[in-house]
Design a protein around this motif. Structure first.
Motif, PDB file in Angstrom:
ATOM      1  N   LYS A  86      47.207  62.063 115.974  1.00  0.00           N
ATOM      2  CA  LYS A  86      48.566  61.652 116.320  1.00  0.00           C
ATOM      3  C   LYS A  86      48.931  62.198 117.696  1.00  0.00           C
ATOM      4  O   LYS A  86      48.585  63.313 118.044  1.00  0.00           O
ATOM      5  CB  LYS A  86      49.564  62.175 115.297  1.00  0.00           C
ATOM      6  N   LEU A  87      49.685  61.405 118.436  1.00  0.00           N
ATOM      7  CA  LEU A  87      50.111  61.782 119.775  1.00  0.00           C
ATOM      8  C   LEU A  87      51.507  62.383 119.738  1.00  0.00           C
ATOM      9  O   LEU A  87      52.382  61.910 119.021  1.00  0.00           O
ATOM     10  CB  LEU A  87      50.120  60.553 120.692  1.00  0.00           C
ATOM     11  N   ARG A  88      51.693  63.409 120.541  1.00  0.00           N
ATOM     12  CA  ARG A  88      53.007  64.012 120.739  1.00  0.00           C
ATOM     13  C   ARG A  88      53.396  63.699 122.184  1.00  0.00           C
ATOM     14  O   ARG A  88      52.735  64.149 123.110  1.00  0.00           O
ATOM     15  CB  ARG A  88      52.934  65.519 120.543  1.00  0.00           C
ATOM     16  N   GLU A 135      60.065  59.150 115.405  1.00  0.00           N
ATOM     17  CA  GLU A 135      60.561  60.516 115.242  1.00  0.00           C
ATOM     18  C   GLU A 135      60.884  61.135 116.599  1.00  0.00           C
ATOM     19  O   GLU A 135      60.237  60.835 117.605  1.00  0.00           O
ATOM     20  CB  GLU A 135      59.525  61.386 114.524  1.00  0.00           C
ATOM     21  N   TYR A 166      62.014  67.125 113.586  1.00  0.00           N
ATOM     22  CA  TYR A 166      61.079  68.041 114.233  1.00  0.00           C
ATOM     23  C   TYR A 166      61.791  68.910 115.262  1.00  0.00           C
ATOM     24  O   TYR A 166      62.624  68.422 116.027  1.00  0.00           O
ATOM     25  CB  TYR A 166      59.974  67.263 114.960  1.00  0.00           C
ATOM     26  N   LYS A 222      52.378  52.600 118.031  1.00  0.00           N
ATOM     27  CA  LYS A 222      53.467  53.255 117.298  1.00  0.00           C
ATOM     28  C   LYS A 222      52.945  54.115 116.151  1.00  0.00           C
ATOM     29  O   LYS A 222      53.404  55.237 115.952  1.00  0.00           O
ATOM     30  CB  LYS A 222      54.453  52.221 116.781  1.00  0.00           C
ATOM     31  N   SER A 223      51.978  53.616 115.418  1.00  0.00           N
ATOM     32  CA  SER A 223      51.460  54.364 114.267  1.00  0.00           C
ATOM     33  C   SER A 223      50.688  55.613 114.675  1.00  0.00           C
ATOM     34  O   SER A 223      50.418  56.466 113.839  1.00  0.00           O
ATOM     35  CB  SER A 223      50.587  53.461 113.396  1.00  0.00           C
ATOM     36  N   ASN A 224      50.339  55.717 115.953  1.00  0.00           N
ATOM     37  CA  ASN A 224      49.607  56.889 116.439  1.00  0.00           C
ATOM     38  C   ASN A 224      50.510  57.956 117.041  1.00  0.00           C
ATOM     39  O   ASN A 224      50.030  58.996 117.476  1.00  0.00           O
ATOM     40  CB  ASN A 224      48.581  56.473 117.491  1.00  0.00           C
ATOM     41  N   ILE A 225      51.806  57.694 117.094  1.00  0.00           N
ATOM     42  CA  ILE A 225      52.736  58.632 117.714  1.00  0.00           C
ATOM     43  C   ILE A 225      53.440  59.451 116.637  1.00  0.00           C
ATOM     44  O   ILE A 225      54.085  58.893 115.742  1.00  0.00           O
ATOM     45  CB  ILE A 225      53.755  57.885 118.601  1.00  0.00           C
ATOM     46  N   LEU A 226      53.301  60.764 116.719  1.00  0.00           N
ATOM     47  CA  LEU A 226      53.966  61.645 115.768  1.00  0.00           C
ATOM     48  C   LEU A 226      55.456  61.741 116.101  1.00  0.00           C
ATOM     49  O   LEU A 226      56.302  61.622 115.219  1.00  0.00           O
ATOM     50  CB  LEU A 226      53.328  63.033 115.786  1.00  0.00           C
ATOM     51  N   TYR A 227      55.765  61.984 117.381  1.00  0.00           N
ATOM     52  CA  TYR A 227      57.157  62.060 117.815  1.00  0.00           C
ATOM     53  C   TYR A 227      57.250  61.969 119.328  1.00  0.00           C
ATOM     54  O   TYR A 227      56.259  62.120 120.034  1.00  0.00           O
ATOM     55  CB  TYR A 227      57.851  63.344 117.329  1.00  0.00           C
TER      56      TYR A 227
END
Length: 148
Positions: free
Chosen positions: A1-3, A57, A80, A28-33
């Motif tokens: 996941k990408l921050r 997020e 978060y 989008k599904s790879n982005i944590l926040y």
């Protein structure tokens, strides 16, 4: 996941454009926040983003200094937070804010990317003592050197 860390760089209009892009993108599904998209005191803007882009997020960092900030973030739906030893003012304050956030169901990242190795060591030690308060990975990876 990408921050994704915006470091307060966006106006609300630019943040809306970026969030719209993320919303329509396969990434989008790879982005944590998205971290701290707006200025630290732009609570209304962060709340607008949270309400209008519920699938993205937001993490607050610079906005979170004291307990009132944690409560305000929770009230607008932020899930978060990032806490730092120096920003919170010491280990007692860090423990109190991390505990408050955890009790509110928030996820907390610990660490300062521009700290000294001494501060990093303290943050890592703090994590090892209270791992239940934080999510991984830590961001206690600052590069500053202490002069001899």
């Amino acid at each position: 996941k990408l921050r994704l860390d915006a470091n307060q760089a966006y106006s609300l209009d630019l943040a809306i454009d970026i969030f719209n892009y993320i919303n329509q993108s396969p990434i989008k599904s790879n982005i944590l926040y998205v971290e701290q998209p707006l200025l630290d005191n732009d609570w209304k803007g962060h709340e607008y983003l949270r309400n209008n882009f519920p699938g993205i997020e937001i993490m607050l960092d610079e906005s979170i200094v004291k307990a009132e900030d944690v409560l305000k973030a929770n009230k607008i739906g932020i899930n978060y937070l990032k806490l730092k030893l120096f920003k919170q003012g010491g280990v007692s304050e860090l423990f109190n804010l991390a505990s408050l956030a955890k009790n509110l169901g928030m996820k907390v990242v610990l660490g300062n990317g521009v700290a000294s190795s001494l501060s990093n060591m303290i943050e890592v030690s703090f994590y090892l003592k209270y791992p239940e308060l934080f999510i991984l990975p830590l961001e206690a990876n600052g590069y500053l050197k202490i002069k001899k």
